[in-house]
Design an enzyme around this catalytic site. Structure first.
Site, mmCIF file in Angstrom:
data_model
loop_
_atom_site.group_PDB
_atom_site.id
_atom_site.type_symbol
_atom_site.label_atom_id
_atom_site.label_comp_id
_atom_site.label_asym_id
_atom_site.label_seq_id
_atom_site.Cartn_x
_atom_site.Cartn_y
_atom_site.Cartn_z
ATOM 1 N N PHE A 180 -3.381 3.019 -2.798
ATOM 2 C CA PHE A 180 -3.031 3.373 -4.190
ATOM 3 C C PHE A 180 -2.453 4.699 -4.228
ATOM 4 O O PHE A 180 -1.653 5.236 -5.077
ATOM 5 C CB PHE A 180 -4.634 3.533 -4.388
ATOM 6 C CG PHE A 180 -5.069 4.274 -5.758
ATOM 7 C CD1 PHE A 180 -4.654 3.987 -6.937
ATOM 8 C CD2 PHE A 180 -5.700 5.525 -5.580
ATOM 9 C CE1 PHE A 180 -4.739 4.746 -7.996
ATOM 10 C CE2 PHE A 180 -6.007 6.329 -7.055
ATOM 11 C CZ PHE A 180 -5.532 5.894 -7.969
ATOM 12 N N ASP B 35 0.077 -1.613 12.460
ATOM 13 C CA ASP B 35 -1.331 -1.471 12.346
ATOM 14 C C ASP B 35 -1.980 -0.368 13.090
ATOM 15 O O ASP B 35 -1.438 0.041 14.078
ATOM 16 C CB ASP B 35 -1.869 -2.782 12.665
ATOM 17 C CG ASP B 35 -3.153 -2.938 12.352
ATOM 18 O OD1 ASP B 35 -4.103 -2.289 12.562
ATOM 19 O OD2 ASP B 35 -3.549 -4.219 11.727
ATOM 20 N N THR C 212 -1.027 8.791 5.719
ATOM 21 C CA THR C 212 -2.022 8.473 4.617
ATOM 22 C C THR C 212 -2.910 7.301 5.087
ATOM 23 O O THR C 212 -4.095 7.083 4.758
ATOM 24 C CB THR C 212 -1.489 8.017 3.202
ATOM 25 O OG1 THR C 212 -0.982 6.687 3.170
ATOM 26 C CG2 THR C 212 -0.223 8.950 2.980
ATOM 27 N N LYS D 254 -13.423 10.037 8.526
ATOM 28 C CA LYS D 254 -12.372 11.075 7.992
ATOM 29 C C LYS D 254 -12.726 12.157 8.646
ATOM 30 O O LYS D 254 -11.573 13.009 9.094
ATOM 31 C CB LYS D 254 -12.421 11.300 6.333
ATOM 32 C CG LYS D 254 -12.149 10.089 5.641
ATOM 33 C CD LYS D 254 -10.858 9.764 5.551
ATOM 34 C CE LYS D 254 -9.590 10.420 5.328
ATOM 35 N NZ LYS D 254 -8.446 9.763 5.380
HETATM 36 P P1 NDP Z 1 -6.031 2.351 -0.003
HETATM 37 O O1 NDP Z 1 -7.294 1.652 0.426
HETATM 38 O O2 NDP Z 1 -5.338 1.887 -1.394
HETATM 39 O O3 NDP Z 1 -5.176 2.690 1.063
HETATM 40 C C1 NDP Z 1 -5.338 2.698 2.263
HETATM 41 C C2 NDP Z 1 -4.230 2.389 3.054
HETATM 42 O O4 NDP Z 1 -4.286 2.335 4.356
HETATM 43 C C3 NDP Z 1 -3.421 0.824 2.945
HETATM 44 O O5 NDP Z 1 -2.051 1.219 2.722
HETATM 45 C C4 NDP Z 1 -3.860 0.206 3.768
HETATM 46 O O6 NDP Z 1 -3.485 -0.897 4.177
HETATM 47 C C5 NDP Z 1 -3.982 1.117 5.115
HETATM 48 N N1 NDP Z 1 -4.602 0.691 6.042
HETATM 49 C C6 NDP Z 1 -5.924 0.193 6.073
HETATM 50 N N2 NDP Z 1 -6.361 0.010 7.406
HETATM 51 C C7 NDP Z 1 -5.264 -0.187 8.039
HETATM 52 C C8 NDP Z 1 -5.135 -0.506 9.199
HETATM 53 N N3 NDP Z 1 -5.812 -1.183 10.233
HETATM 54 N N4 NDP Z 1 -3.690 -0.376 9.932
HETATM 55 C C9 NDP Z 1 -2.569 -0.135 9.222
HETATM 56 N N5 NDP Z 1 -2.940 0.434 7.732
HETATM 57 C C10 NDP Z 1 -4.111 0.106 7.363
HETATM 58 O O7 NDP Z 1 -6.997 3.715 -0.187
HETATM 59 P P2 NDP Z 1 -6.396 5.218 -1.033
HETATM 60 O O8 NDP Z 1 -4.887 4.975 -1.243
HETATM 61 O O9 NDP Z 1 -7.293 5.510 -1.926
HETATM 62 O O10 NDP Z 1 -6.633 6.240 0.286
HETATM 63 C C11 NDP Z 1 -5.494 6.858 1.014
HETATM 64 C C12 NDP Z 1 -5.535 7.933 1.820
HETATM 65 O O11 NDP Z 1 -6.259 8.824 1.155
HETATM 66 C C13 NDP Z 1 -6.833 7.631 2.944
HETATM 67 O O12 NDP Z 1 -6.643 8.127 4.187
HETATM 68 C C14 NDP Z 1 -8.167 7.935 2.230
HETATM 69 O O13 NDP Z 1 -9.191 8.318 3.414
HETATM 70 C C15 NDP Z 1 -7.529 9.206 1.436
HETATM 71 N N6 NDP Z 1 -8.758 9.693 0.539
HETATM 72 C C16 NDP Z 1 -8.773 8.742 -0.505
HETATM 73 C C17 NDP Z 1 -9.602 9.393 -1.601
HETATM 74 C C18 NDP Z 1 -9.898 8.303 -2.814
HETATM 75 O O14 NDP Z 1 -10.745 8.864 -3.789
HETATM 76 N N7 NDP Z 1 -9.295 7.293 -3.236
HETATM 77 C C19 NDP Z 1 -10.254 10.560 -1.536
HETATM 78 C C20 NDP Z 1 -10.057 11.294 -0.263
HETATM 79 C C21 NDP Z 1 -9.135 10.945 0.653
HETATM 80 P P3 NDP Z 1 -3.390 -2.443 3.335
HETATM 81 O O15 NDP Z 1 -2.771 -2.291 2.101
HETATM 82 O O16 NDP Z 1 -2.812 -3.411 4.239
HETATM 83 O O17 NDP Z 1 -4.830 -2.633 3.225
#
Ligand code: NDP
Length: 336
Positions: A13, A63, A83, A161
């Site tokens: 996202f 991954d 990210t 985190k």
């Molecule tokens: P999303 O779930 O939309 O994005 C997470 C991303 O990480 C996706 O691209 C996902 O891939 C990828 N991912 C998860 N597990 C793996 C794995 N094992 N291997 C490779 N890729 C992986 O979450 P957000 O966009 O909301 O979050 C993005 C970052 O921002 C994160 O680090 C989160 O902790 C941080 N954050 C988010 C907040 C929020 O309110 N949304 C607040 C503070 C920090 P796939 O699409 O394939 O699942």
């Protein structure tokens, strides 16, 4: 920056907005995803928002939990934005489900950057790595604060985190990387497409009346467009190296979010009734999603937002607009 910026978790996202900001600013981007289908989905979405084919955008498969591909993935790139990290809709029973990919994935990403000769790294951390301390002890947090990983009742996500950011600072020092962390608070704002992640779940729950009443909890909100631009600003401002930047705009109560949604979308069954704290505590015994909010009932947590305002160099998007635009995008994509 003439060499591509490498962005892990490009399907996320927040990452989709980071990609959009980078491409709009003229950067080439290489993004990591977990499947070819996701790469195609992100490309199509960005093309719609840019109004053109996203030239300079390439993908690779990685991954966080596997070594395959990391060694060669970043060759030729000029900077890393990391990210990727698991963001669950509901907290798992075993913290390792989140902690292992978050920590090992961060180590893999920073090691790969160093091997590729990349010196500049921006990591998406979270205020979850800052504000998890004894309840009531501190209500206003700055970047000098750290979540206590041994705090009883700390959520697996906050633990993941915290440990991942700790690992990043240690690794960056050992490898000589210039690291900045962006620590967003609760991220709302528009999803670029129907892949919204967990972030808009709160708004979606309200719009679809998933809960009959509104608990007495508040959020410190930031808009995803500001979060993306802060990553870009940090990347291009070397004076931020070595700093943690809290990305946060405004505090808002859940009842205020509900009122905003009712006003903007009167056709949706947004709940009105306040949920008394005792009822939330009672229901939390059976509903795991509520268990994690009980320590937050009635609690106001605020953050030092001055550094992110200075770095952004423009007004931050107000919380109410982030709520409205997040809701409008859910409805536009048929998700609420
Ligand atoms: P999303 O779930 O939309 O994005 C997470 C991303 O990480 C996706 O691209 C996902 O891939 C990828 N991912 C998860 N597990 C793996 C794995 N094992 N291997 C490779 N890729 C992986 O979450 P957000 O966009 O909301 O979050 C993005 C970052 O921002 C994160 O680090 C989160 O902790 C941080 N954050 C988010 C907040 C929020 O309110 N949304 C607040 C503070 C920090 P796939 O699409 O394939 O699942």
């Amino acid at each position: 920056m003439t060499r591509p910026v490498f962005v892990t978790g490009a399907s996320g996202f927040i990452a989709r907005h980071i990609l959009l900001s980078l491409l709009r600013a003229g950067h080439a981007v290489r993004g990591s995803v977990r499947s070819v289908a996701k790469a195609e989905d992100v490309r199509a979405s960005l093309a719609r928002h840019l109004g053109r084919d996203p030239e300079g955008l390439a993908f690779c498969l990685l991954d966080l939990t596997r070594d395959a591909g990391w060694s060669e993935a970043m060759a030729g790139c000029g900077a890393l934005v990391h990210t990727a990290s698991p963001v669950p809709l509901e907290q798992p029973d075993t913290p390792e489900t989140l902690v292992l990919p978050a920590v090992d994935g961060t180590t893999r990403a920073l090691d790969a950057a160093a091997r590729a000769g990349i010196a500049r790294v921006v990591l998406t951390s979270s205020v979850a790595a800052i504000s998890g301390q004894k309840a009531g002890a501190v209500a206003r947090f700055t970047t000098t604060d750290w979540t206590d990983p041994n705090l009883p009742g700390l959520s697996p996500y906050a633990l993941s985190k915290t440990l991942a950011e700790r690992a990043a600072w240690q690794r960056a020092e050992a490898l000589g990387l210039k690291l900045t962390t962006i620590n967003p608070s609760f991220v709302f704002g528009p999803a670029l497409d129907a892949d919204t992640g967990a972030s808009l779940g709160v708004i979606q729950r309200l719009l679809t009346a998933r809960d009959p009443a509104v608990p007495r909890v508040s959020f410190f909100v930031v808009d995803v467009r500001d979060v993306a631009d802060l990553h870009l600003a940090a990347l291009t401002d070397d004076t931020t190296a070595g700093q943690r930047i809290i990305a946060a705009s405004q505090q808002i109560w859940l009842r205020e979010i509900a009122a905003e949604l009712r006003a903007a979308h009167p056709g949706h069954p947004v709940p009105r009734l306040p949920a008394p704290d005792w009822l939330v505590r009672l229901l939390a015994r059976r509903e795991p999603a509520l268990r994690w909010i009980t320590p937050s009932l009635g609690r106001v947590v605020t953050f030092d937002t001055a550094p992110c305002r200075a770095l952004l160099g423009r007004e931050m998007i107000p919380a109410r607009q982030a709520v409205r635009d997040g809701a409008a995008s859910l409805i536009a994509h048929g998700l609420a």
